[in-house]
Design a protein around this motif. Structure first.
Motif, mmCIF file in Angstrom:
data_model
loop_
_atom_site.group_PDB
_atom_site.id
_atom_site.type_symbol
_atom_site.label_atom_id
_atom_site.label_comp_id
_atom_site.label_asym_id
_atom_site.label_seq_id
_atom_site.Cartn_x
_atom_site.Cartn_y
_atom_site.Cartn_z
ATOM 1 N N ILE A 152 73.536 51.321 96.276
ATOM 2 C CA ILE A 152 73.351 52.544 95.481
ATOM 3 C C ILE A 152 73.688 52.309 94.002
ATOM 4 O O ILE A 152 72.823 52.394 93.146
ATOM 5 C CB ILE A 152 74.145 53.726 96.083
ATOM 6 C CG1 ILE A 152 73.665 53.973 97.540
ATOM 7 C CG2 ILE A 152 73.945 54.995 95.239
ATOM 8 C CD1 ILE A 152 74.466 54.978 98.325
ATOM 9 N N THR A 153 74.945 51.966 93.699
ATOM 10 C CA THR A 153 75.351 51.819 92.295
ATOM 11 C C THR A 153 74.484 50.805 91.540
ATOM 12 O O THR A 153 73.945 51.103 90.469
ATOM 13 C CB THR A 153 76.839 51.407 92.202
ATOM 14 O OG1 THR A 153 77.593 52.245 93.066
ATOM 15 C CG2 THR A 153 77.352 51.552 90.781
ATOM 16 N N GLU A 154 74.353 49.606 92.112
ATOM 17 C CA GLU A 154 73.576 48.567 91.416
ATOM 18 C C GLU A 154 72.108 48.940 91.285
ATOM 19 O O GLU A 154 71.462 48.591 90.291
ATOM 20 C CB GLU A 154 73.745 47.215 92.116
ATOM 21 C CG GLU A 154 75.113 46.611 91.807
ATOM 22 C CD GLU A 154 75.471 45.402 92.676
ATOM 23 O OE1 GLU A 154 74.559 44.748 93.214
ATOM 24 O OE2 GLU A 154 76.674 45.118 92.836
ATOM 25 N N LYS A 178 69.922 49.326 87.857
ATOM 26 C CA LYS A 178 68.666 48.585 87.737
ATOM 27 C C LYS A 178 67.503 49.526 87.380
ATOM 28 O O LYS A 178 66.647 49.183 86.565
ATOM 29 C CB LYS A 178 68.380 47.887 89.078
ATOM 30 C CG LYS A 178 67.152 47.003 89.095
ATOM 31 C CD LYS A 178 66.978 46.379 90.473
ATOM 32 C CE LYS A 178 65.623 45.703 90.626
ATOM 33 N NZ LYS A 178 65.415 45.262 92.019
ATOM 34 N N LEU A 179 67.490 50.705 87.997
ATOM 35 C CA LEU A 179 66.413 51.680 87.754
ATOM 36 C C LEU A 179 66.219 51.953 86.265
ATOM 37 O O LEU A 179 65.098 52.093 85.790
ATOM 38 C CB LEU A 179 66.731 53.012 88.452
ATOM 39 C CG LEU A 179 66.514 53.117 89.959
ATOM 40 C CD1 LEU A 179 66.891 54.513 90.445
ATOM 41 C CD2 LEU A 179 65.068 52.796 90.334
ATOM 42 N N THR A 227 55.925 52.899 89.995
ATOM 43 C CA THR A 227 55.816 52.645 91.438
ATOM 44 C C THR A 227 57.039 51.883 91.938
ATOM 45 O O THR A 227 57.631 52.232 92.965
ATOM 46 C CB THR A 227 54.544 51.817 91.749
ATOM 47 O OG1 THR A 227 53.457 52.371 91.027
ATOM 48 C CG2 THR A 227 54.245 51.824 93.235
ATOM 49 N N GLN A 228 57.440 50.864 91.197
ATOM 50 C CA GLN A 228 58.607 50.072 91.583
ATOM 51 C C GLN A 228 59.866 50.938 91.548
ATOM 52 O O GLN A 228 60.717 50.869 92.433
ATOM 53 C CB GLN A 228 58.759 48.872 90.633
ATOM 54 C CG GLN A 228 59.714 47.800 91.178
ATOM 55 C CD GLN A 228 60.127 46.787 90.113
ATOM 56 O OE1 GLN A 228 59.532 46.720 89.039
ATOM 57 N NE2 GLN A 228 61.160 46.007 90.418
ATOM 58 N N GLU A 270 62.385 51.678 94.705
ATOM 59 C CA GLU A 270 63.825 51.395 94.660
ATOM 60 C C GLU A 270 64.629 52.669 94.940
ATOM 61 O O GLU A 270 65.641 52.647 95.640
ATOM 62 C CB GLU A 270 64.228 50.834 93.294
ATOM 63 C CG GLU A 270 63.590 49.495 92.934
ATOM 64 C CD GLU A 270 64.400 48.296 93.422
ATOM 65 O OE1 GLU A 270 65.496 48.486 93.979
ATOM 66 O OE2 GLU A 270 63.911 47.155 93.252
ATOM 67 N N ALA A 271 64.178 53.787 94.364
ATOM 68 C CA ALA A 271 64.874 55.062 94.555
ATOM 69 C C ALA A 271 64.848 55.447 96.035
ATOM 70 O O ALA A 271 65.839 55.958 96.576
ATOM 71 C CB ALA A 271 64.218 56.140 93.701
#
Lengths: 237, 237
Positions: B115-117, B121-122, B129-130, B134-135
């Motif tokens: 979650i945190t990392e 990164k987001l 799309t990526q 990830e979300a």
């Protein structure tokens, strides 16, 4: 593959895979403490049995190592090593002083993030330039570890016997050598990592050469890397 | 910003930055223990002074939080929290039983990695799309945490007061809300994360709303994300 009696007759079982550097960490911690344990190899050749075992014991991450003690699973290699150290107090793996413990945890995490995880990532890369850039960063991280070992002035990070940081740093023995050969990259260099060079000899001797054989790792990592290359090929055409 | 006396007059200093979720973990651990400490804000607006402080106290990673106790620096947020817990024994942050400690460490690492990392990164991604993929993964990880909290059946992972896992999970409060808004993605959903929904309310109340304000985080993350988009723009044209 067993130790010298845990002295209390409690069942200890380790679910592992022969080549895994993470599983081997647990092996050494158990052997340092002289704990009898049962080794359960989760063979890649029997995926059905493997997934059943992992679903039962590590449903969240579905990976080894899993230590089963008194019927309860403990997972994640460094968490297991700390569990072993807090459960059996002889031959400490972590220092006893809180500050020294924090320093050991810091360096074990540093090695994991800057070296171990990079090595595993390298095997999935296909772009040679990116591969060499990542290898260079890992090599620089290893220089920092080399300086720290020099400042420490002991045989091991743990002093005269191996400790948490040494267990994490074990990746630079057969595993790193095999990966360097498979990918034709260079991370370790005895000129820039002179203390690590000596440490490697000491470590391999201390664990009595209880390491996955390098030729086996070479074959395994070569196949693994080739499967990664093959899987990206279509999108690159 | 200080606690209620550490009872031994030892100097405790925390080097931090107001918006950092990692720094805040240390703040809560210190306040749980009632330790007096000096807060040293390493402002982004004074990069020269900031780098000098970090080079002195955390030369390897050059980042906050850094806890200075008896003149010695301790770094990495979860390492610092364990150091605080092992140094001041009142109001334990980790359980005392080795098995429960391993479980807490496992879940704290799980939240960090899944979650945190991912949230951090987001903010650097530009491909929508990526970003959404990830979300979605982070949202699934949060579902697993929700089930674990349900199985535990307590107010917090730490029981009636917050512990290591709760401190790690704090990221889902103002930080995650701000990042979701800046990127227009959705991770938290009170229908799929009903226990986390209640936990958030309990947590914010327990730490007495001692969190970076959401409007400040929104401004900071928006600027940060825009700088990342700008920096990749040339190569995408």
């Amino acid at each position: 593959m067993a130790g010298h009696g845990n002295g209390n007759g409690e069942e200890v079982k380790l679910l592992g895979i022969w080549f895994s550097p993470y599983v081997r960490r647990v092996v050494w911690a158990l052997e340092l403490k002289g704990i009898d344990y049962e080794w359960v190899e989760l063979s890649f050749r029997d995926p059905k049995n493997r997934s059943r075992s992992l679903l039962e014991h590590n449903p969240v991450l579905k990976r080894v190592p899993v230590l089963v003690h008194r019927g309860r699973p403990v997972v994640e290699s460094l968490v297991i090593v700390e569990y072993i150290d807090e459960t059996w107090r002889n031959n400490p793996v972590l220092p006893l002083d809180p500050y020294e413990r924090a320093v050991a945890r810091f360096w074990a995490n540093f090695v994991d993030q800057k070296i171990t995880e990079v090595l595993i990532k390298l095997l999935s890369l296909t772009d040679k330039t990116q591969m060499e850039e990542e290898a260079k960063q890992a090599s620089k991280a290893l220089e920092i570890v080399d300086r720290e070992l020099k400042a420490k002035g002991k045989k091991f990070f743990g002093g005269e016997t191996i400790g948490l940081v040494d267990i994490a740093l074990s990746i630079v023995t057969n595993w790193m050598e095999a990966i360097e050969e498979v990918l034709d990259v260079r991370i370790f260099d005895s000129r820039t990592h002179p203390l690590i060079a000596q440490w490697k000899t000491n470590f391999v001797e201390f664990v009595r050469h209880n390491l996955p054989p390098k030729d086996g790792l070479l074959r395994f990592y070569r196949r693994y890397h080739q499967s990664k290359i093959a899987s990206v090929a279509p999108s690159r055409l």
